[in-house]
Design an enzyme around this catalytic site. Sequence first.
Site, mmCIF file in Angstrom:
data_model
loop_
_atom_site.group_PDB
_atom_site.id
_atom_site.type_symbol
_atom_site.label_atom_id
_atom_site.label_comp_id
_atom_site.label_asym_id
_atom_site.label_seq_id
_atom_site.Cartn_x
_atom_site.Cartn_y
_atom_site.Cartn_z
ATOM 1 N N HIS A 1 0.814 -1.226 0.000
ATOM 2 C CA HIS A 1 0.000 0.000 0.000
ATOM 3 C C HIS A 1 0.850 1.280 0.000
ATOM 4 O O HIS A 1 0.688 2.184 0.807
ATOM 5 C CB HIS A 1 -1.101 0.009 1.075
ATOM 6 N N HIS B 1 -5.254 -9.639 14.249
ATOM 7 C CA HIS B 1 -5.307 -8.354 13.532
ATOM 8 C C HIS B 1 -6.087 -8.577 12.243
ATOM 9 O O HIS B 1 -5.817 -9.548 11.514
ATOM 10 C CB HIS B 1 -3.857 -7.951 13.245
ATOM 11 N N GLU C 1 -6.217 -6.758 9.462
ATOM 12 C CA GLU C 1 -5.712 -6.250 8.186
ATOM 13 C C GLU C 1 -5.488 -7.438 7.235
ATOM 14 O O GLU C 1 -4.998 -8.497 7.644
ATOM 15 C CB GLU C 1 -4.411 -5.448 8.390
ATOM 16 N N ASP D 1 -3.422 -8.510 5.100
ATOM 17 C CA ASP D 1 -2.183 -9.271 4.916
ATOM 18 C C ASP D 1 -2.087 -10.427 5.910
ATOM 19 O O ASP D 1 -1.330 -11.374 5.680
ATOM 20 C CB ASP D 1 -0.935 -8.375 4.978
ATOM 21 N N HIS E 1 -1.366 -1.586 15.156
ATOM 22 C CA HIS E 1 -1.626 -0.238 14.740
ATOM 23 C C HIS E 1 -3.073 -0.049 14.249
ATOM 24 O O HIS E 1 -3.370 0.976 13.618
ATOM 25 C CB HIS E 1 -0.639 0.152 13.624
ATOM 26 N N TYR F 1 10.356 -0.197 8.497
ATOM 27 C CA TYR F 1 9.001 -0.638 8.850
ATOM 28 C C TYR F 1 8.398 0.290 9.910
ATOM 29 O O TYR F 1 7.250 0.727 9.803
ATOM 30 C CB TYR F 1 9.069 -2.078 9.371
ATOM 31 N N HIS G 1 5.686 -10.211 10.373
ATOM 32 C CA HIS G 1 6.496 -9.992 9.163
ATOM 33 C C HIS G 1 7.974 -10.149 9.523
ATOM 34 O O HIS G 1 8.409 -9.683 10.587
ATOM 35 C CB HIS G 1 6.329 -8.576 8.605
HETATM 36 FE FE1 FEO Z 1 -1.194 -4.235 9.939
HETATM 37 FE FE2 FEO Z 1 0.924 -6.495 8.629
HETATM 38 O O1 FEO Z 1 -0.714 -5.681 8.895
#
Ligand code: FEO
Length: 397
Positions: A23, A78, A80, A82, A145, A192, A223
Amino acid sequence: MDTVLAPNVNWVGYVDWPVRDFHGYQTKRGSSYNAYLVQGSEKTALIDTVKAPYADYLLRNVAALCPPEKVDYLVCNHAEPDHSGSFPAMVKACPNAQVVCNAKCRDALSLHYDTAGWNFLIVKEGDTLSLGDKTLQFFDTVMVHWPESMVTYLVEEEILFSMDAFGQHYATYCRFDDEADLNEVMQEAKTYYANIVLPYARPVETAVKKLGTLKLRIVAPSHGVIWRSHFDRILAAYGDWRVSKPSRKVIVLYSTMWQSTRHMAEAIVAGANSVPGVQVKLFDLKAVGDTEIITEVMDCAGIAVGSATLNQGIMPRMAACLTYLRGLRPAGKKGFAFGSYGWACKGAPEANEYLKSMACDIITDPIMCRFAPDEATRQACFEAGRKLAEAAAAIEA
Ligand code: FEO
């Protein structure tokens, strides 16, 4: 590839070597989406998933360790995509599993996917879930986040599945920090933080304080590499990055049309370079992306921002960069704007407004010149650069 964190605790995620855009974040070293399978004596839990296109890889990794129908819990830290993107596929593949998450995450998942048939188990701060000889415990990390963000702690093994916190967009054949090039890992962790975590410094501090009471043998983010030997390094760095701790560094950014603004930038660099002990970096925004710029800005002391005037406004590339920086809110910088113009003088004043909106401590009014800079303008640029560097030099090392 060693994927074992502890007996019956395995990494089962996906390494995304080719991804170069996340993104808008330029992921020059790729990324990984880390998922973990925890097999207790009685129950099995999958912690997080991977991006939707890679669900088959996740399923294959899980199936190599445990028949999917034997998975009892799918933990979502989470929402999100990903990390949650493969939940629909995993819910289908693991028909006996409950989806474990907090109430906010359930609501967020329901806004992403058709969750009508999902069997949710809603957990709250501090709740535990027994897998037999292993216990999972859940802690909310609100706004680290996203609002629903949560981490999972494996009590007996002292492993924290920290979700995005302490992560890196970093594709590697290594799963652990002590197997990888630590300098590369730390650079990607910094990038990051600057591009993802920076605006959430306060919630990060709250989370770090709360989780600091736990015994941490391994910290396994969503990650990049898993921290099992050098967590102290990343934890200390988070302390500095959280406050955008300035170093003795000045950066000069510019976006030029006919090189006049570039010549002003070079005069500023010359002035800054006249101050010993200060690192000075020059960036032409035609050549450098915003991901790198914010990473440099995060720990600089001073920033000079130059834009020519185009069509009665700031250069579009500079506007894009400053919009990105403003959103990430680096704190505690000194700076000023500069730039050339032809008839309407708009570029430098607009850049100055951006700096003000970033709560930058402005050390001088915008330096502007009509068309090419004359000697007086070059001297003004030199002096402003020197002043910025002197402020940087005054910072304690
Ligand atoms: Fe906030 Fe890696 O997703």
